[in-house]
Design an enzyme around this catalytic site. Structure first.
Site, short mmCIF file in Angstrom:
data_model
loop_
_atom_site.label_atom_id
_atom_site.label_comp_id
_atom_site.label_asym_id
_atom_site.label_seq_id
_atom_site.Cartn_x
_atom_site.Cartn_y
_atom_site.Cartn_z
N ARG A 34 -13.60 -11.75 0.62
CA ARG A 34 -13.05 -10.92 1.18
C ARG A 34 -13.72 -11.11 3.03
O ARG A 34 -15.06 -11.29 2.32
CB ARG A 34 -13.12 -9.69 1.04
CG ARG A 34 -12.83 -8.37 1.97
CD ARG A 34 -13.05 -7.30 0.79
NE ARG A 34 -12.41 -6.68 0.06
CZ ARG A 34 -12.11 -6.05 -0.48
NH1 ARG A 34 -13.68 -5.15 -1.21
NH2 ARG A 34 -11.12 -5.05 -1.31
N ARG A 48 -21.47 2.24 -6.53
CA ARG A 48 -20.63 2.16 -6.24
C ARG A 48 -19.97 1.90 -4.91
O ARG A 48 -20.87 1.99 -3.87
CB ARG A 48 -19.54 3.68 -6.91
CG ARG A 48 -18.58 3.57 -7.24
CD ARG A 48 -17.84 2.87 -9.03
NE ARG A 48 -16.71 2.99 -8.90
CZ ARG A 48 -15.76 2.49 -9.28
NH1 ARG A 48 -15.88 1.71 -8.13
NH2 ARG A 48 -14.51 3.38 -9.89
N LYS A 49 -18.84 1.19 -4.52
CA LYS A 49 -18.58 0.54 -3.63
C LYS A 49 -19.29 2.26 -2.09
O LYS A 49 -19.34 3.35 -2.78
CB LYS A 49 -16.90 0.79 -2.87
CG LYS A 49 -15.83 1.82 -3.26
CD LYS A 49 -14.88 1.37 -3.23
CE LYS A 49 -14.45 0.47 -2.05
NZ LYS A 49 -12.94 1.37 -2.12
N GLY A 81 -0.68 0.21 -4.41
CA GLY A 81 0.32 -0.32 -6.03
C GLY A 81 0.09 -0.05 -6.97
O GLY A 81 0.40 0.55 -7.90
N CYS A 123 -6.00 2.07 -2.22
CA CYS A 123 -6.47 1.22 -1.24
C CYS A 123 -5.67 1.44 -0.26
O CYS A 123 -5.89 0.99 1.09
CB CYS A 123 -6.58 -0.35 -1.58
SG CYS A 123 -7.41 -1.35 -2.63
N GLY A 124 -3.98 1.22 -0.21
CA GLY A 124 -3.21 1.81 0.72
C GLY A 124 -2.83 2.40 1.66
O GLY A 124 -2.46 2.44 2.69
FE1 SRM Z 1 -9.08 -1.30 -2.19
C1 SRM Z 1 -10.53 -2.34 -5.87
C2 SRM Z 1 -7.84 -4.58 -2.34
C3 SRM Z 1 -9.01 -1.14 0.63
C4 SRM Z 1 -9.94 1.92 -2.84
N1 SRM Z 1 -9.31 -3.16 -3.71
C5 SRM Z 1 -10.19 -3.07 -5.16
C6 SRM Z 1 -9.80 -3.96 -5.61
C7 SRM Z 1 -10.76 -4.74 -5.32
C8 SRM Z 1 -9.02 -4.49 -7.12
C9 SRM Z 1 -9.22 -6.07 -7.42
O1 SRM Z 1 -10.21 -6.33 -7.58
O2 SRM Z 1 -8.09 -6.40 -7.53
C10 SRM Z 1 -7.95 -4.74 -4.68
C11 SRM Z 1 -7.95 -6.47 -4.18
C12 SRM Z 1 -6.99 -7.24 -4.16
C13 SRM Z 1 -6.55 -7.99 -3.76
O3 SRM Z 1 -6.49 -9.36 -3.90
O4 SRM Z 1 -6.40 -7.64 -2.61
C14 SRM Z 1 -8.48 -4.05 -3.82
N2 SRM Z 1 -8.62 -1.98 -1.15
C15 SRM Z 1 -7.86 -2.99 -1.01
C16 SRM Z 1 -7.56 -3.70 0.07
C17 SRM Z 1 -7.40 -5.13 0.70
C18 SRM Z 1 -5.95 -2.65 0.23
C19 SRM Z 1 -5.54 -4.17 1.75
O5 SRM Z 1 -4.10 -4.45 1.17
O6 SRM Z 1 -5.30 -3.50 2.41
C20 SRM Z 1 -8.56 -3.47 1.32
C21 SRM Z 1 -9.52 -3.85 1.41
C22 SRM Z 1 -10.68 -3.74 2.46
C23 SRM Z 1 -11.59 -4.28 2.49
O7 SRM Z 1 -11.82 -4.96 3.61
O8 SRM Z 1 -12.58 -4.14 1.94
C24 SRM Z 1 -8.28 -1.51 -0.06
N3 SRM Z 1 -9.29 0.19 -1.30
C25 SRM Z 1 -8.89 0.41 -0.19
C26 SRM Z 1 -9.43 1.55 -0.02
C27 SRM Z 1 -9.36 1.87 1.23
C28 SRM Z 1 -10.15 2.19 2.38
O9 SRM Z 1 -11.10 1.82 2.43
O10 SRM Z 1 -10.23 2.82 3.75
C29 SRM Z 1 -10.03 2.24 -0.41
C30 SRM Z 1 -9.72 4.10 -0.64
C31 SRM Z 1 -11.17 4.99 -0.03
C32 SRM Z 1 -12.18 4.68 -0.74
O11 SRM Z 1 -12.60 3.52 -0.92
O12 SRM Z 1 -12.94 5.36 -0.92
C33 SRM Z 1 -10.11 1.81 -1.73
N4 SRM Z 1 -10.28 -0.43 -3.88
C34 SRM Z 1 -10.11 0.71 -4.25
C35 SRM Z 1 -10.39 1.17 -5.52
C36 SRM Z 1 -10.54 2.75 -6.36
C37 SRM Z 1 -12.30 3.10 -5.82
C38 SRM Z 1 -12.54 4.17 -6.41
O13 SRM Z 1 -14.13 4.78 -6.24
O14 SRM Z 1 -12.25 4.75 -7.65
C39 SRM Z 1 -10.94 0.68 -5.97
C40 SRM Z 1 -11.18 0.20 -7.61
C41 SRM Z 1 -12.18 0.40 -8.08
O15 SRM Z 1 -13.50 0.24 -6.92
O16 SRM Z 1 -12.76 0.01 -9.20
C42 SRM Z 1 -10.50 -1.04 -5.75
FE1 SF4 Z 2 -4.53 -0.81 -6.45
FE2 SF4 Z 2 -5.34 -1.35 -4.91
FE3 SF4 Z 2 -4.84 -3.23 -6.35
FE4 SF4 Z 2 -2.82 -1.83 -4.52
S1 SF4 Z 2 -4.83 -3.70 -3.74
S2 SF4 Z 2 -2.38 -1.98 -6.68
S3 SF4 Z 2 -4.37 0.14 -4.51
S4 SF4 Z 2 -6.12 -1.75 -6.89
#
Ligand code: SRM
Ligand code: SF4
Length: 516
Positions: free
Chosen positions: A72, A186-187, A442, A447-448
């Protein structure tokens, strides 16, 4: 002060397992071990380093595809040069069928198929073109989003580019890594909006700057605490603060808020560690006072109104720029997925027709700015634009999808391919007067961003005919742009195989769709 845990929840015996491994060894420490990891191979790397600490450098071990990592990046304000895109294309090309890149919902890029042994060389190449992936995962500040048409849009209020870059530079120590901010509870998400249409979804960020006039001076009102998680989703709330739109003011306030959060954020329960939980515990007045104290000066109170008064634009198509004779071109990238050849083409097209710059949007699309009027016709004949079209059909146009089960081990359902197939099938069968924003995610991590969509799908599992099947909860009512509002769940556990008629009915009842 770094890594100081002062909240009452942070007594060592109460720390969650993430806090314990961070206290043992900072995530950023693996930066000095990359050459060794590359030599010994991923199987021999300590498990916590492999599955957790490497994320501090943006390197994500994927349990779904062990040994093929996701990288990333950080693309501040979603701006990528042709040289950078060319380099990224070369990196993923090496991985053949495993190699690709996704444009993310944070206006960013993630590379797939990456081998750990290649990382030292990849990092040297990224540095040579001015890119970094540092602090892009885990308890760090994620890619900082900014108006995708910054510096292009004639109606923009503030050009966000330098501000976003300066905030990133402060947080990451110019991309080298900054131990001051590598152990947040946290993030953390930051967005800076410079236009009238809230194109960055300010309301879902931990800190959001939105344009506002105070006593006739243009600056930003500041919102804090917006976030999505599996347990709770909240829109950001006013800090009751206004800042002038200068690097010093914006960077200074981000630093102060981050320091308050770092030193006081709740660290016992990881489900309650995002900034909003601290604001809840203290109350906004006390939080604001703590930020002022950290800043060493009083904040201005917020302007009565912000300037977000337009509906959100999707920037797909051809638009004249503020610079006469130039245009920005928004390309629709289906579900944000890029392959090496697409990336080479984007790099080349941006050089031939534009100024060698590519922009990314939170809708997972791409833009080519600075295209002269007399180059528009030739650009539209490019083969890439037959796939990354300027005029997509109404459902695929606004489709957004998270990674889903193809690569993400949290996923409960496959998302990207299913999302595209369903949108295309329904478009073939129905006429829609307007585009409908459908977001897939998913799992409940969101994240979507399904809560900002007209129709949002969150992956889940359901029982059907005695079997467990992939299913979705359905959200509706998300409003973006002016008066942004999060959607609510309207249906539960609809099996994905039964989704098409349900979607068609929703489109008919709420979006004036009619059968073809
Ligand atoms: Fe996300 C975790 C993908 C935007 C909320 N997110 C993850 C992980 C890293 C989980 C993992 O280790 O597998 C996913 C990686 C999957 C992969 O292989 O791609 C993942 N998040 C994504 C992306 C790639 C979705 C996408 O297809 O666009 C986005 C990457 C953004 C970036 O460039 O940094 C992405 N994630 C978001 C957003 C949207 C936003 O930021 O506007 C959110 C909700 C907003 C927020 O964070 O407040 C989001 N992701 C989460 C969470 C829940 C956070 C929480 O506080 O509980 C997790 C799980 C965690 O952090 O424990 C998570
Ligand atoms: Fe869940 Fe984020 Fe993975 Fe999508 S990319 S399946 S919302 S953790």
């Amino acid at each position: 002060m770094t890594n100081v845990l002062t909240d009452s929840n942070a007594k060592p015996d109460k720390l969650n397992k993430f806090e314990r491994f961070k206290a043992e060894k900072d995530g950023l420490a693996v930066k000095d071990e990359l050459e060794r990891f590359a030599e010994i191979g991923w199987e021999a790397v300590d498990e916590t380093d492999l599955t957790q600490r490497l994320k501090w450098l943006g390197i994500f071990f994927r349990p779904v595809t062990p040994g093929k990592f996701m990288l990333r990046l950080r693309t501040p304000n979603g701006i990528v040069t042709s040289q950078q895109m060319q380099t990224l294309a070369e990196i993923v090309q090496r991985y053949g069928e495993d190699g690709n890149a996704d444009i993310t919902t944070r206006q960013n890029l993630q590379l797939r198929g990456v081998l750990l042994e290649d990382i030292p060389n990849i990092f040297r190449r990224l540095k040579a073109v001015g890119m970094t992936s540092v602090q892009s995962g885990m308890d760090n500040v994620r890619n900082i989003t900014g108006s995708p048409v910054a510096g292009l849009d004639a109606s923009e209020l503030v050009d966000t580019r330098d501000l976003v870059q300066a905030v990133q530079d402060m947080i990451t120590n110019d991309g080298e890594g900054n131990a001051e901010f590598t152990n947040l509870p946290r993030k953390f998400n930051i967005a800076i909006e410079g236009g009238r249409d809230n194109s960055v979804h300010a309301e879902i960020n931990d800190i959001a700057f939105v344009p506002a006039y105070r006593e006739g001076t243009l600056g930003f009102n500041v919102l804090v605490g917006g976030f999505f998680s599996a347990k709770r989703c909240e829109a950001a709330v006013p800090l009751d603060a206004w800042v002038e739109p200068t690097v010093d003011n914006v960077v200074g306030l981000c630093r102060a808020i981050l320091e308050v959060y770092r030193d006081n954020g709740l660290r016992a329960n990881r489900q309650k560690a995002r900034l909003m939980w601290l604001i809840d515990e203290w109350g906004m007045e006390a939080f604001r006072a703590a930020v002022e104290k950290q800043l060493g000066q009083a904040l201005f109170t917020a302007a009565a109104e912000d300037e977000i008064d337009w509906d959100k634009r999707d920037h797909i198509g051809i638009f004249p720029q503020q610079q006469a004779g130039l245009n920005f071109i928004g390309l629709h990238v289906p579900i944000g997925r890029l392959y090496a050849q697409d990336m080479f083409d984007l790099a080349r097209i941006s050089e031939v027709y534009g100024s060698g710059e590519i922009r990314l949007t939170v809708e997972q699309n791409a833009m080519i700015p600075h295209v002269p009027d007399d180059a528009l016709e030739a650009l539209q004949q490019e083969p890439l634009l037959q796939r990354f079209t300027l005029d997509p059909a109404p459902l695929t146009r606004s489709l957004v999808s998270c990674t889903g089960s193809q690569f993400c081990n949290f996923a409960l359902v496959e998302t990207k391919n299913r999302a595209l197939a369903l949108a295309q099938e329904v478009e073939a069968e129905m006429e829609l007067p307007n585009s409908v924003r459908i977001h897939w995610t998913g799992c409940p991590n969101s994240c979507g961003q399904p809560q900002v969509a007209d129709i949002g799908f969150i992956g889940t599992k359901a029982r059907k005919d005695g079997k467990t099947v992939e299913a979705v909860d359905i959200y509706m009512g998300g409003k973006v742009g002016k008066d942004a509002k999060l959607g609510d769940r309207v249906m539960k556990s609809i099996a994905c195989e039964d989704l098409k008629p349900v979607l068609k009915q929703l489109l008919t009842e709420h979006f004036e769709a009619i059968a073809k």
